[in-house]
Write a protein that holds these residues in place. Structure first.
Motif, PDB file in Angstrom:
ATOM      1  N   VAL A 195       7.424  17.228  -2.676  1.00 62.45           N
ATOM      2  CA  VAL A 195       6.870  17.810  -1.450  1.00 62.45           C
ATOM      3  C   VAL A 195       5.779  16.903  -0.889  1.00 62.45           C
ATOM      4  CG1 VAL A 195       5.547  19.762  -0.514  1.00 62.45           C
ATOM      5  CG2 VAL A 195       7.494  20.180  -2.017  1.00 62.45           C
ATOM      6  N   LEU A 196       4.893  16.422  -1.748  1.00 61.46           N
ATOM      7  CA  LEU A 196       3.843  15.507  -1.297  1.00 61.46           C
ATOM      8  C   LEU A 196       4.426  14.247  -0.674  1.00 61.46           C
ATOM      9  CD1 LEU A 196       1.005  15.536  -3.978  1.00 61.46           C
ATOM     10  CD2 LEU A 196       0.814  16.039  -1.558  1.00 61.46           C
ATOM     11  N   LEU A 197       5.466  13.693  -1.289  1.00 60.41           N
ATOM     12  CA  LEU A 197       6.101  12.492  -0.743  1.00 60.41           C
ATOM     13  C   LEU A 197       6.730  12.778   0.620  1.00 60.41           C
ATOM     14  CD1 LEU A 197       7.698  10.938  -3.947  1.00 60.41           C
ATOM     15  CD2 LEU A 197       5.756  10.062  -2.629  1.00 60.41           C
ATOM     16  N   GLN A 198       7.316  13.949   0.781  1.00 63.73           N
ATOM     17  CA  GLN A 198       7.900  14.311   2.072  1.00 63.73           C
ATOM     18  C   GLN A 198       6.820  14.452   3.141  1.00 63.73           C
ATOM     19  OE1 GLN A 198      10.115  17.852   1.183  1.00 63.73           O
ATOM     20  NE2 GLN A 198      11.870  16.724   0.357  1.00 63.73           N
ATOM     21  N   ILE A 199       5.710  15.072   2.782  1.00 61.78           N
ATOM     22  CA  ILE A 199       4.603  15.217   3.730  1.00 61.78           C
ATOM     23  C   ILE A 199       4.051  13.843   4.091  1.00 61.78           C
ATOM     24  CG2 ILE A 199       2.220  16.058   3.984  1.00 61.78           C
ATOM     25  CD1 ILE A 199       3.107  18.467   2.208  1.00 61.78           C
ATOM     26  N   TYR A 200       3.857  13.005   3.096  1.00 63.94           N
ATOM     27  CA  TYR A 200       3.350  11.643   3.315  1.00 63.94           C
ATOM     28  C   TYR A 200       4.258  10.893   4.285  1.00 63.94           C
ATOM     29  CZ  TYR A 200       2.182   6.774   2.188  1.00 63.94           C
ATOM     30  OH  TYR A 200       1.850   5.447   2.257  1.00 63.94           O
ATOM     31  N   GLU A 201       5.556  10.968   4.064  1.00 65.52           N
ATOM     32  CA  GLU A 201       6.507  10.266   4.926  1.00 65.52           C
ATOM     33  C   GLU A 201       6.487  10.842   6.343  1.00 65.52           C
ATOM     34  OE1 GLU A 201       8.864   7.376   6.178  1.00 65.52           O
ATOM     35  OE2 GLU A 201       7.968   7.471   4.184  1.00 65.52           O
ATOM     36  N   SER A 202       6.367  12.163   6.476  1.00 69.00           N
ATOM     37  CA  SER A 202       6.333  12.752   7.823  1.00 69.00           C
ATOM     38  C   SER A 202       5.076  12.315   8.577  1.00 69.00           C
ATOM     39  CB  SER A 202       6.445  14.273   7.758  1.00 69.00           C
ATOM     40  OG  SER A 202       5.270  14.849   7.245  1.00 69.00           O
ATOM     41  N   PHE A 203       3.935  12.228   7.884  1.00 69.23           N
ATOM     42  CA  PHE A 203       2.720  11.737   8.531  1.00 69.23           C
ATOM     43  C   PHE A 203       2.887  10.284   8.964  1.00 69.23           C
ATOM     44  CE2 PHE A 203      -0.170  14.957   6.214  1.00 69.23           C
ATOM     45  CZ  PHE A 203      -0.106  15.827   7.278  1.00 69.23           C
ATOM     46  N   ARG A 204       3.493   9.469   8.119  1.00 69.97           N
ATOM     47  CA  ARG A 204       3.696   8.059   8.470  1.00 69.97           C
ATOM     48  C   ARG A 204       4.584   7.933   9.708  1.00 69.97           C
ATOM     49  NH1 ARG A 204       3.024   3.762   5.802  1.00 69.97           N
ATOM     50  NH2 ARG A 204       5.135   3.030   6.102  1.00 69.97           N
ATOM     51  N   LYS A 205       5.660   8.734   9.758  1.00 67.07           N
ATOM     52  CA  LYS A 205       6.552   8.695  10.923  1.00 67.07           C
ATOM     53  C   LYS A 205       5.833   9.181  12.174  1.00 67.07           C
ATOM     54  CE  LYS A 205      10.933   9.152   8.492  1.00 67.07           C
ATOM     55  NZ  LYS A 205      12.055  10.049   8.166  1.00 67.07           N
ATOM     56  N   GLU A 206       5.065  10.268  12.050  1.00 73.10           N
ATOM     57  CA  GLU A 206       4.324  10.803  13.187  1.00 73.10           C
ATOM     58  C   GLU A 206       3.333   9.770  13.724  1.00 73.10           C
ATOM     59  OE1 GLU A 206       0.909  14.175  13.870  1.00 73.10           O
ATOM     60  OE2 GLU A 206       2.566  14.681  12.526  1.00 73.10           O
ATOM     61  N   GLU A 210       0.834  -1.207   0.000  1.00 71.30           N
ATOM     62  CA  GLU A 210       0.000   0.000   0.000  1.00 71.30           C
ATOM     63  C   GLU A 210       0.866   1.254   0.000  1.00 71.30           C
ATOM     64  OE1 GLU A 210      -2.517  -0.603   3.386  1.00 71.30           O
ATOM     65  OE2 GLU A 210      -3.752  -2.066   2.329  1.00 71.30           O
ATOM     66  N   GLU A 211       1.951   1.241   0.776  1.00 73.89           N
ATOM     67  CA  GLU A 211       2.844   2.396   0.806  1.00 73.89           C
ATOM     68  C   GLU A 211       3.482   2.617  -0.568  1.00 73.89           C
ATOM     69  OE1 GLU A 211       7.097   3.791   2.674  1.00 73.89           O
ATOM     70  OE2 GLU A 211       6.043   2.156   3.649  1.00 73.89           O
ATOM     71  N   LEU A 212       3.960   1.546  -1.190  1.00 75.18           N
ATOM     72  CA  LEU A 212       4.583   1.670  -2.504  1.00 75.18           C
ATOM     73  C   LEU A 212       3.589   2.147  -3.553  1.00 75.18           C
ATOM     74  CD1 LEU A 212       6.851  -1.507  -2.506  1.00 75.18           C
ATOM     75  CD2 LEU A 212       7.605   0.875  -2.428  1.00 75.18           C
ATOM     76  N   GLU A 213       2.373   1.642  -3.492  1.00 77.57           N
ATOM     77  CA  GLU A 213       1.360   2.063  -4.461  1.00 77.57           C
ATOM     78  C   GLU A 213       0.999   3.531  -4.273  1.00 77.57           C
ATOM     79  OE1 GLU A 213      -1.863  -0.748  -4.222  1.00 77.57           O
ATOM     80  OE2 GLU A 213      -0.845  -2.128  -5.572  1.00 77.57           O
ATOM     81  N   THR A 214       0.932   3.993  -3.030  1.00 80.16           N
ATOM     82  CA  THR A 214       0.645   5.408  -2.781  1.00 80.16           C
ATOM     83  C   THR A 214       1.730   6.272  -3.397  1.00 80.16           C
ATOM     84  OG1 THR A 214      -0.518   4.872  -0.738  1.00 80.16           O
ATOM     85  CG2 THR A 214       0.253   7.145  -0.986  1.00 80.16           C
ATOM     86  N   ARG A 215       2.972   5.889  -3.185  1.00 86.41           N
ATOM     87  CA  ARG A 215       4.091   6.636  -3.756  1.00 86.41           C
ATOM     88  C   ARG A 215       4.025   6.616  -5.285  1.00 86.41           C
ATOM     89  NH1 ARG A 215       7.985   7.661   0.111  1.00 86.41           N
ATOM     90  NH2 ARG A 215       7.687   6.513   2.024  1.00 86.41           N
ATOM     91  N   ALA A 216       3.705   5.465  -5.853  1.00 84.35           N
ATOM     92  CA  ALA A 216       3.639   5.339  -7.310  1.00 84.35           C
ATOM     93  C   ALA A 216       2.544   6.223  -7.894  1.00 84.35           C
ATOM     94  CB  ALA A 216       3.419   3.886  -7.709  1.00 84.35           C
ATOM     95  N   VAL A 217       1.404   6.297  -7.219  1.00 87.73           N
ATOM     96  CA  VAL A 217       0.306   7.131  -7.697  1.00 87.73           C
ATOM     97  C   VAL A 217       0.714   8.604  -7.686  1.00 87.73           C
ATOM     98  CG1 VAL A 217      -2.010   7.964  -7.094  1.00 87.73           C
ATOM     99  CG2 VAL A 217      -1.542   5.522  -7.118  1.00 87.73           C
ATOM    100  N   ILE A 218       1.369   9.021  -6.613  1.00 88.56           N
ATOM    101  CA  ILE A 218       1.824  10.414  -6.540  1.00 88.56           C
ATOM    102  C   ILE A 218       2.803  10.707  -7.669  1.00 88.56           C
ATOM    103  CG2 ILE A 218       3.188  12.065  -5.179  1.00 88.56           C
ATOM    104  CD1 ILE A 218       1.930  10.744  -2.644  1.00 88.56           C
TER     105      ILE A 218
END
Length: 179
Positions: free
Chosen positions: A101-112, A80-88
């Motif tokens: 920027v979207l990928l960075q935000i996505y990763e920060s939310f996942r870490k949080e 699911e994580e890989l597919e989300t990245r691929a879609v972006i």
């Protein structure tokens, strides 16, 4: 690494090939593998590499990650994580800088969220340690429904009731409700 579940992978590949209305020969040609090799994969006799699975996925026009999950090479959450990245990354309506920027935000939310999950282990529903003996301090912020609300002796917090009792605003004890 997880062991390969080639029996289910083969059945899944056969089903996807039939859904795409491709013969074994057509899929083998499109994926760049031999007919006998593809047949062995479908029958669960061969363990294809990640590269072969990627070629098959491309020929079937499905996600390679889905095949990796079927083969036991990848768990569902990773897919699911890989597919989300691929879609972006594949979105033509945003530029490369916006994608990053979207990928960075996505990763920060996942870490949080991962940190939040770790910090809530050992806590009870009220947010205190699970010992069960401690109560929040008067005047301390109380977390309710995802929002912090202040509580103080003046009753400006969210704990007003309709019991008929009065709250003391001068720090003295409140009078009990009369019956």
């Amino acid at each position: 690494m997880a062991s390969l579940n080639v029996g289910n992978l083969g059945e899944y590949l056969r089903e996807q090939r039939r859904n795409a209305q491709l013969s074994l020969r057509q899929l083998a040609d499109a994926a760049g593998v031999s007919n006998p090799y593809l047949s062995q994969i479908e029958r669960g006799l061969r363990k294809p590499s990640a590269d072969i699975l990627q070629q098959l996925a491309k020929a079937l026009r499905i996600s390679a990650e889905t095949l990796y999950v079927q083969a036991g090479m990848l768990d569902e959450r990773e897919r699911e994580e890989l597919e989300t990245r691929a879609v972006i990354l594949a979105d033509p309506s945003i530029n490369e800088r916006q994608k990053q920027v979207l990928l960075q935000i996505y990763e920060s939310f996942r870490k949080e969220n991962a940190l939040d999950a770790e910090s809530t282990e050992g806590m009870d529903a009220s947010g205190t340690e699970a010992s069960g003996t401690e109560a929040p301090e008067i005047g301390a912020p109380v977390k309710a429904s995802g929002r912090e609300t202040g509580t103080d002796a003046g009753g400006s917090g969210s704990s007003r009731g309709s019991s008929g009792g009065s709250r003391a605003t001068d720090g003295s004890a409140a009078t009990p409700p009369s019956h």
